[in-house]
Design a protein around this motif. Sequence first.
Motif, PDB file in Angstrom:
ATOM      1  N   GLU A 264       0.833  -1.205   0.000  1.00  0.00           N
ATOM      2  CA  GLU A 264       0.000   0.000   0.000  1.00  0.00           C
ATOM      3  C   GLU A 264       0.869   1.257   0.000  1.00  0.00           C
ATOM      4  O   GLU A 264       0.596   2.217  -0.736  1.00  0.00           O
ATOM      5  CB  GLU A 264      -0.933   0.006   1.210  1.00  0.00           C
ATOM      6  N   ARG A 265       1.924   1.252   0.818  1.00  0.00           N
ATOM      7  CA  ARG A 265       2.812   2.416   0.878  1.00  0.00           C
ATOM      8  C   ARG A 265       3.506   2.639  -0.463  1.00  0.00           C
ATOM      9  O   ARG A 265       3.613   3.769  -0.948  1.00  0.00           O
ATOM     10  CB  ARG A 265       3.854   2.236   1.985  1.00  0.00           C
ATOM     11  N   ALA A 266       3.972   1.557  -1.071  1.00  0.00           N
ATOM     12  CA  ALA A 266       4.691   1.674  -2.339  1.00  0.00           C
ATOM     13  C   ALA A 266       3.767   2.171  -3.450  1.00  0.00           C
ATOM     14  O   ALA A 266       4.134   3.063  -4.231  1.00  0.00           O
ATOM     15  CB  ALA A 266       5.299   0.331  -2.726  1.00  0.00           C
ATOM     16  N   LEU A 267       2.573   1.623  -3.528  1.00  0.00           N
ATOM     17  CA  LEU A 267       1.633   2.057  -4.566  1.00  0.00           C
ATOM     18  C   LEU A 267       1.236   3.514  -4.379  1.00  0.00           C
ATOM     19  O   LEU A 267       1.082   4.258  -5.349  1.00  0.00           O
ATOM     20  CB  LEU A 267       0.386   1.162  -4.560  1.00  0.00           C
ATOM     21  N   ALA A 268       1.057   3.928  -3.136  1.00  0.00           N
ATOM     22  CA  ALA A 268       0.700   5.323  -2.867  1.00  0.00           C
ATOM     23  C   ALA A 268       1.833   6.250  -3.294  1.00  0.00           C
ATOM     24  O   ALA A 268       1.612   7.286  -3.942  1.00  0.00           O
ATOM     25  CB  ALA A 268       0.389   5.514  -1.394  1.00  0.00           C
ATOM     26  N   ALA A 269       3.082   5.869  -2.963  1.00  0.00           N
ATOM     27  CA  ALA A 269       4.238   6.697  -3.334  1.00  0.00           C
ATOM     28  C   ALA A 269       4.467   6.701  -4.837  1.00  0.00           C
ATOM     29  O   ALA A 269       4.961   7.677  -5.403  1.00  0.00           O
ATOM     30  CB  ALA A 269       5.482   6.191  -2.618  1.00  0.00           C
ATOM     31  N   ALA A 270       4.081   5.590  -5.494  1.00  0.00           N
ATOM     32  CA  ALA A 270       4.278   5.457  -6.947  1.00  0.00           C
ATOM     33  C   ALA A 270       3.086   5.975  -7.729  1.00  0.00           C
ATOM     34  O   ALA A 270       3.030   5.806  -8.958  1.00  0.00           O
ATOM     35  CB  ALA A 270       4.534   4.006  -7.308  1.00  0.00           C
TER      36      ALA A 270
END
Length: 309
Positions: A264-270
């Motif tokens: 979730e964190r990675a997708l939000a940052a990406a």
Amino acid sequence: MTSQDYSALQSQLAALTTEAFRPDLAEIDHLPTLEIAKIMNGEDATVPAAVTARLEDIAAAIDATAARMARGGRLIYAGAGTAGRLGVLDASECPPTFNTDPSEVVGLIAGGPSAMVEAVEGAEDSAALAAEDLAKLGLTETDTVVGISASGRTPYAVGAVEHARAAGALTIGLSCNADSPLAAAAEHGIEIVTGPELLTGSTRLKAGTAQKLVLNMISTITMIRLGKTYGNLMVDVRASNDKLQARSRRIVALATDAPDAEIERALAAADGEVKTAILMILAGIDAPAAERRLAGSRGHLRGALTAGQ
């Protein structure tokens, strides 16, 4: 068209295997529904073998297409009737599946968009109309034009290929009859000979199925060659609805085995970009660094991963 012209056209059609009459099926309307379904299913089962016989031709056309698209070219389908609709269908599936711009894979159908749902009389008989449609796109030498026609003689499809080849574009002719004018006009001729139809001349059946299978191969394998996948994962999928957002999370999970919170964190940052999120997790880098690596590898995730080793 004069009576002499009609006579000539009838002779041409009579010579096509896709138009041949099946005397053994002349009483099909008297059969029980289950029996008709079994016959139809048996006919459909012959199509993959016909495609198999032309895999080398298909692969050569795909490699040439991918090489042009890697240089910024477009994939353009051109056909009439069922063939045109199949081209438009395949083109319209590329943006959500591979995150392509709608201008990168284009489907042209004789008679324009309205011909998708209603026949436009006479449109398929015009080679000049195909040239006009391609001219509106500003055809270049890096583009690939795929003419699609079950008969292999449809003027719109043949005209599209002839115009594109004269302009220096890569040309592919997809038909379902041997020794077709369409294949002869194209640099890469793909002739999937599916034989006579269950209903005489109804080429939306076996011929249409064969064309769909080949178009699936052309677009899908081209996108694999262009780095739009990671293994068999659609890492360039565009999450435009709830289902695709859920699929995006699953793809990242399958590629990384990371816990949900990290995904979730990675997708939000990406900003929802699956490929970027995967690279962030696997390489242990932030979104800007992942984007730079992907740019350096021309969007190939495997190349971006290798670059950091």
